[in-house]
Structures are given as structure tokens and as C-alpha cells.
Design a protein around this motif. Structure first.
Motif, mmCIF file in Angstrom:
data_model
loop_
_atom_site.group_PDB
_atom_site.id
_atom_site.type_symbol
_atom_site.label_atom_id
_atom_site.label_comp_id
_atom_site.label_asym_id
_atom_site.label_seq_id
_atom_site.Cartn_x
_atom_site.Cartn_y
_atom_site.Cartn_z
ATOM 1 N N ALA A 53 42.816 31.775 31.571
ATOM 2 C CA ALA A 53 42.007 30.697 31.020
ATOM 3 C C ALA A 53 40.811 30.493 31.940
ATOM 4 O O ALA A 53 40.966 30.424 33.163
ATOM 5 N N HIS A 54 39.623 30.395 31.360
ATOM 6 C CA HIS A 54 38.389 30.325 32.147
ATOM 7 C C HIS A 54 37.618 29.080 31.736
ATOM 8 O O HIS A 54 37.319 28.879 30.559
ATOM 9 N N HIS A 55 37.307 28.228 32.711
ATOM 10 C CA HIS A 55 36.536 27.023 32.422
ATOM 11 C C HIS A 55 35.862 26.555 33.706
ATOM 12 O O HIS A 55 36.474 26.496 34.771
ATOM 13 N N ASN A 56 34.577 26.217 33.602
ATOM 14 C CA ASN A 56 33.810 25.707 34.757
ATOM 15 C C ASN A 56 33.925 26.621 35.980
ATOM 16 O O ASN A 56 34.151 26.152 37.104
ATOM 17 N N ASP A 57 33.786 27.916 35.749
ATOM 18 C CA ASP A 57 33.834 28.913 36.826
ATOM 19 C C ASP A 57 35.179 28.972 37.530
ATOM 20 O O ASP A 57 35.285 29.481 38.649
ATOM 21 N N GLU A 58 36.214 28.432 36.902
ATOM 22 C CA GLU A 58 37.563 28.543 37.441
ATOM 23 C C GLU A 58 38.400 29.432 36.534
ATOM 24 O O GLU A 58 38.238 29.414 35.312
ATOM 25 N N TYR A 59 39.281 30.213 37.157
ATOM 26 C CA TYR A 59 40.173 31.110 36.426
ATOM 27 C C TYR A 59 41.614 30.710 36.715
ATOM 28 O O TYR A 59 42.011 30.573 37.874
ATOM 29 N N TRP A 60 42.367 30.520 35.645
ATOM 30 C CA TRP A 60 43.764 30.126 35.759
ATOM 31 C C TRP A 60 44.643 31.077 34.971
ATOM 32 O O TRP A 60 44.233 31.605 33.936
ATOM 33 N N ARG A 61 45.853 31.290 35.468
ATOM 34 C CA ARG A 61 46.813 32.100 34.718
ATOM 35 C C ARG A 61 48.139 31.357 34.643
ATOM 36 O O ARG A 61 48.454 30.527 35.503
ATOM 37 N N LEU A 62 48.893 31.664 33.587
ATOM 38 C CA LEU A 62 50.199 31.059 33.361
ATOM 39 C C LEU A 62 51.249 32.155 33.439
ATOM 40 O O LEU A 62 51.159 33.169 32.753
ATOM 41 N N LEU A 63 52.240 31.954 34.290
ATOM 42 C CA LEU A 63 53.284 32.951 34.514
ATOM 43 C C LEU A 63 54.637 32.394 34.105
ATOM 44 O O LEU A 63 54.876 31.191 34.210
ATOM 45 N N PRO A 64 55.533 33.253 33.649
ATOM 46 C CA PRO A 64 56.882 32.772 33.345
ATOM 47 C C PRO A 64 57.586 32.319 34.617
ATOM 48 O O PRO A 64 57.417 32.911 35.676
ATOM 49 N N PHE A 65 58.359 31.273 34.501
ATOM 50 C CA PHE A 65 59.161 30.778 35.615
ATOM 51 C C PHE A 65 60.500 31.520 35.612
ATOM 52 O O PHE A 65 61.174 31.578 34.583
ATOM 53 N N VAL A 66 60.858 32.097 36.740
ATOM 54 C CA VAL A 66 62.114 32.849 36.840
ATOM 55 C C VAL A 66 63.184 31.908 37.362
ATOM 56 O O VAL A 66 63.182 31.537 38.545
ATOM 57 N N ALA A 67 64.087 31.518 36.486
ATOM 58 C CA ALA A 67 65.099 30.519 36.828
ATOM 59 C C ALA A 67 66.137 31.063 37.798
ATOM 60 O O ALA A 67 66.337 32.280 37.909
ATOM 61 N N ASP A 68 66.780 30.157 38.512
ATOM 62 C CA ASP A 68 67.898 30.470 39.405
ATOM 63 C C ASP A 68 67.501 31.416 40.534
ATOM 64 O O ASP A 68 68.303 32.236 40.988
ATOM 65 N N THR A 69 66.257 31.330 40.962
ATOM 66 C CA THR A 69 65.785 32.166 42.074
ATOM 67 C C THR A 69 65.203 31.291 43.164
ATOM 68 O O THR A 69 64.905 30.109 42.954
ATOM 69 N N ILE A 70 65.035 31.912 44.315
ATOM 70 C CA ILE A 70 64.464 31.214 45.463
ATOM 71 C C ILE A 70 63.544 32.161 46.221
ATOM 72 O O ILE A 70 63.770 33.376 46.250
ATOM 73 N N ALA A 71 62.489 31.609 46.783
ATOM 74 C CA ALA A 71 61.596 32.379 47.659
ATOM 75 C C ALA A 71 61.609 31.712 49.033
ATOM 76 O O ALA A 71 61.421 30.498 49.137
ATOM 77 N N PHE A 72 61.858 32.488 50.050
ATOM 78 C CA PHE A 72 61.920 31.956 51.414
ATOM 79 C C PHE A 72 60.578 32.100 52.116
ATOM 80 O O PHE A 72 59.844 33.057 51.878
ATOM 81 N N ASP A 73 60.287 31.149 52.994
ATOM 82 C CA ASP A 73 59.100 31.257 53.845
ATOM 83 C C ASP A 73 59.401 32.033 55.119
ATOM 84 O O ASP A 73 58.512 32.650 55.707
ATOM 85 N N THR A 74 60.656 31.977 55.550
ATOM 86 C CA THR A 74 61.083 32.712 56.741
ATOM 87 C C THR A 74 62.441 33.349 56.480
ATOM 88 O O THR A 74 63.219 32.876 55.643
ATOM 89 N N LEU A 75 62.727 34.411 57.208
ATOM 90 C CA LEU A 75 64.006 35.098 57.089
ATOM 91 C C LEU A 75 65.038 34.463 58.009
ATOM 92 O O LEU A 75 64.729 34.135 59.158
ATOM 93 N N SER A 76 66.264 34.330 57.522
ATOM 94 C CA SER A 76 67.314 33.757 58.353
ATOM 95 C C SER A 76 68.478 34.716 58.562
ATOM 96 O O SER A 76 69.361 34.452 59.377
ATOM 97 N N GLU A 77 68.486 35.841 57.849
ATOM 98 C CA GLU A 77 69.540 36.836 58.035
ATOM 99 C C GLU A 77 69.046 38.204 57.564
ATOM 100 O O GLU A 77 68.184 38.297 56.681
ATOM 101 N N PRO A 78 69.560 39.294 58.170
ATOM 102 C CA PRO A 78 69.101 40.647 57.820
ATOM 103 C C PRO A 78 69.260 40.983 56.347
ATOM 104 O O PRO A 78 68.454 41.750 55.797
ATOM 105 N N LYS A 79 70.272 40.437 55.683
ATOM 106 C CA LYS A 79 70.496 40.715 54.263
ATOM 107 C C LYS A 79 69.267 40.361 53.427
ATOM 108 O O LYS A 79 68.928 41.060 52.469
ATOM 109 N N GLN A 80 68.582 39.291 53.800
ATOM 110 C CA GLN A 80 67.373 38.900 53.072
ATOM 111 C C GLN A 80 66.275 39.951 53.250
ATOM 112 O O GLN A 80 65.552 40.275 52.301
ATOM 113 N N ALA A 81 66.161 40.481 54.467
ATOM 114 C CA ALA A 81 65.178 41.544 54.713
ATOM 115 C C ALA A 81 65.518 42.780 53.900
ATOM 116 O O ALA A 81 64.633 43.426 53.329
#
Length: 358
Positions: free
Chosen positions: A94-122
Motif C-alpha cells: 500500500a502506497h500513500h504520502n511517500d510511505e510504503y506499507w505491507r501486510l503479512l500473515p501472522f504465524v500463530a503459536d510462534t515466538i521470535a527471540f532477541d537473544t539466544l538462551s540455549e544451543p537448541k535455539q541456535a
């Protein structure tokens, strides 16, 4: 509700201000990201503004994602690839006033980490990034655009460094003298890369180019990898971009903002997990040359990031946000320490690689 987003953007996707709720989410520093919840059917989406200061051509991003999405839909239809939802007019953004936006599907029951806490995540993250490249092994990378030209071009980053060095003030140069000497000393990494760069055994691949842990979704209960996200930097590149960036960001318990250099150590279990995870998908795809350059990928990416921090410091800290005057110099010191850790542990790390390859 009071929207901080122009109603034209919302309406482009068939919503109105009174039938949605918006919540700002995400830890990224480039794009503004919101969780959009439809009050009509309880469906959730990710609404994201594309930062055109960083990404000068939003259509290049949209075209890259569409090309890859179309390929995966044809060749690997069961693979979860969260491609943008089109507008009511069928547009990718979507484009308006020189801004570009996109809409993405939300993937339920998931998590994104900011830092790793165990090797399994790596392991799981590396596996997902490897799987992404493996599924696109036969994809024609020539159809993709460079969304950030020169993003992982080490030779160009070195040129930027030497230019900044030639223009910097005497005081900045004096304060960074040791790091400047370290940067100059490691120019052999650039030369080493050049000796392989045009080899037929060192192909361009579809690379994510930003493989920090927050750019992969894991199952919220099991921490098993689900899919990769944040595809603005999806471009052609060498495998070292993704694997090397994982080494740079997964191996140390502390970020580049840590000033106590004694804390900058390589966590061997995380190194092994990262290499194992990546090779679980890419082992049969990588060429002999690529396998030879696995450890080098970490050196390449860490050295490049050190150069970028040092270059910005010498330029007056105009790119990376800082909270105190010498922060970019401290970040460069941090990355050079990590680079030295890779060298000092070379025998141990290479043995781990050989074991994973066998």
C-alpha cells in the motif's frame, strides 16, 4: 481508536479504523511493525512500514519476495513462506504520502527471540536459514534485485574505511589508532575472499543476509524452527553471508555493545549447534569450496562489521545510533576481539566443522 497510520493504508487492505486494533511490536530498528487484529473475524496480521531511508527501492523488495514466493509455491507448496497479502487492488504494498506499507500473515503459536538462551535455539534457527537456501538451490538468482547494493561486499566496506581514514580528524584518528592498525593488518581477509570470489565452485545463492535470531520464528512450545521472516534483504549472495552472520551473532553471549572485552568469548556448544543446524540442510548442497570456507565465513562477517563500526566512528558516527561519543569505536573493539577469538580457537572450531561434515 486513534490511528497513527493514514487511514488510506488501512483501507487499502479492506479495513477501517473502527474494525481493527493496532499494537506496535518488534525489536527491529529499521521498519515500524504493528500487530493488526481484525475485530470482525479475529484474524491477525503483521503491518509493516518499509524504511525508504534504508531501502531506497521498495519495489525491489516486493519483486524479490514475489519471485521467491511463486517459485516455492510451485516447487515446495508445503513450505511456510509468509509472503505479503495483496491490497484490494492486487498490489504487493500500500502506497500513500511517500510511505510504503505491507501486510503479512501472522504465524500463530510462534515466538521470535532477541537473544539466544540455549544451543537448541541456535540449531533450529540455523536449520531454518539453511532449509530456506536449500529449497531455493535451483532458483535463478539473476532475477533478484540487490535491495541494498554492496550490503555484504567486504572490498567496498574496506574502501569506505580507507576513505574515512583519509578524511577523519586527527583526534579521531589518534583515539582509534590501535583499531586502525588492526583493520589494516586484517586486509588479508579481503584478499583471501578475492582468491575464491569468481570460482565456479563458489556460486551465488538466495541469501537472507540478516540471520539474527529474531528473524526466525520458533514454535512457542517446543522451540522447533517454523520459518524465516523479515525478507527485506533477500538477495543473491554467497553462503558466507548467512552462515557467517549467524556465527557473528550466535556465538558470543554478549552483543557488540559490550565494552568488557574479557566477556567476548566463543561459546563452543553454540558454534557446534549453529554448524550442525545449517549443515543438516545444506551439507549435500554446498560445494567443496564452500565447505572449505565454513569457518572463514565467520571471519569475513565479523571483520566486515568491525570495519563498518570503525568507519562510522571515523566519519563522526553518522550511521549507527550512539548513546555516547565513542560507542562505535567500542563496538569495533568488540568485533575485533571476536575476530581474534575465531583465530585463537581455529583448530577446535575446524575440528567441529570436520566432524559435522563427516
Amino acid at each position: 481508536m486513534e490511528l497513527s497510520i493514514d487511514k488510506e493504508i488501512i483501507e487499502a487492505y479492506g479495513f477501517t479504523a473502527d474494525n481493527i486494533s493496532l499494537q506496535q511490536i518488534g525489536s527491529g530498528h529499521i521498519n515500524l511493525t504493528y500487530l493488526l487484529s481484525s475485530l470482525k473475524d479475529d484474524k491477525k496480521y503483521i503491518l509493516q512500514n518499509i524504511n525508504t531511508e534504508v531501502f531506497k527501492d521498495p519495489f525491489a523488495i516486493a519483486n524479490n519476495i514475489k519471485a521467491v514466493a511463486d517459485y516455492l509455491k510451485e516447487h515446495n507448496p508445503d513450505y511456510l513462506f509468509p509472503a505479503p497479502v495483496t491490497t484490494l487492488n492486487g498490489d504487493a504494498m500500500a502506497h500513500h504520502n511517500d510511505e510504503y506499507w505491507r501486510l503479512l500473515p501472522f504465524v500463530a503459536d510462534t515466538i521470535a527471540f532477541d537473544t539466544l538462551s540455549e544451543p537448541k535455539q541456535a540449531y533450529e534457527a540455523a536449520k531454518q536459514f539453511g532449509k530456506f537456501s536449500r529449497l531455493l538451490n535451483q532458483f535463478d538468482t539473476s532475477v533478484l534485485n540487490d535491495t541494498i547494493p554492496g550490503f555484504h561486499d567486504l572490498a567496498w566496506r574496506y574502501e569506505q574505511f580507507t576513505f574515512a581514514l583519509s578524511k577523519t580528524s586527527a583526534s579521531l584518528k589518534a583515539s582509534a589508532n590501535h583499531e586502525i592498525e588492526t583493520a589494516l593488518h586484517h586486509h588479508f581477509i579481503v584478499d583471501y575472499y578475492h582468491s575464491y570470489e569468481h570460482s565456479k565452485d563458489f556460486p551465488n545463492r538466495v541469501m537472507h543476509h540478516d540471520t539474527k535470531i529474531s528473524n526466525v520464528l520458533l514454535n512457542a512450545t517446543t522451540n522447533i524452527g517454523v520459518c524465516v521472516i523479515d525478507l527485506d534483504t533477500l538477495m543473491p549472495g554467497k553462503f558466507i553471508s548467512d552462515l557467517g552472520d549467524m556465527m557473528r551473532t550466535y556465538l558470543c553471549a554478549f552483543s557488540e555493545n559490550e565494552t568488557d572485552l574479557n566477556k567476548i568469548k566463543i561459546r563452543l556448544p553454540y558454534f557446534e549447534a549453529t554448524v550442525k543446524g545449517y549443515l543438516s540442510e545444506m551439507k549435500d548442497i554446498l560445494t567443496p569450496t564452500e565447505k572449505e570456507l565454513i569457518l572463514f565465513s565467520g571471519r569475513y562477517m565479523v571483520y566486515m562489521q568491525a570495519l563498518r563500526f570503525l568507519t562510522d566512528y571515523l566519519s563522526g558516527s553518522i550511521y549507527y545510533p550512539i548513546t555516547y561519543p565513542t560507542q562505535n569505536l567500542d563496538r569495533a573493539k568488540n568485533q575485533f576481539k571476536l575476530l581474534s577469538e575465531l583465530s585463537e580457537n581455529e583448530k577446535i572450531l575446524q575440528d567441529i566443522i570436520e566432524e559435522c561434515l563427516s
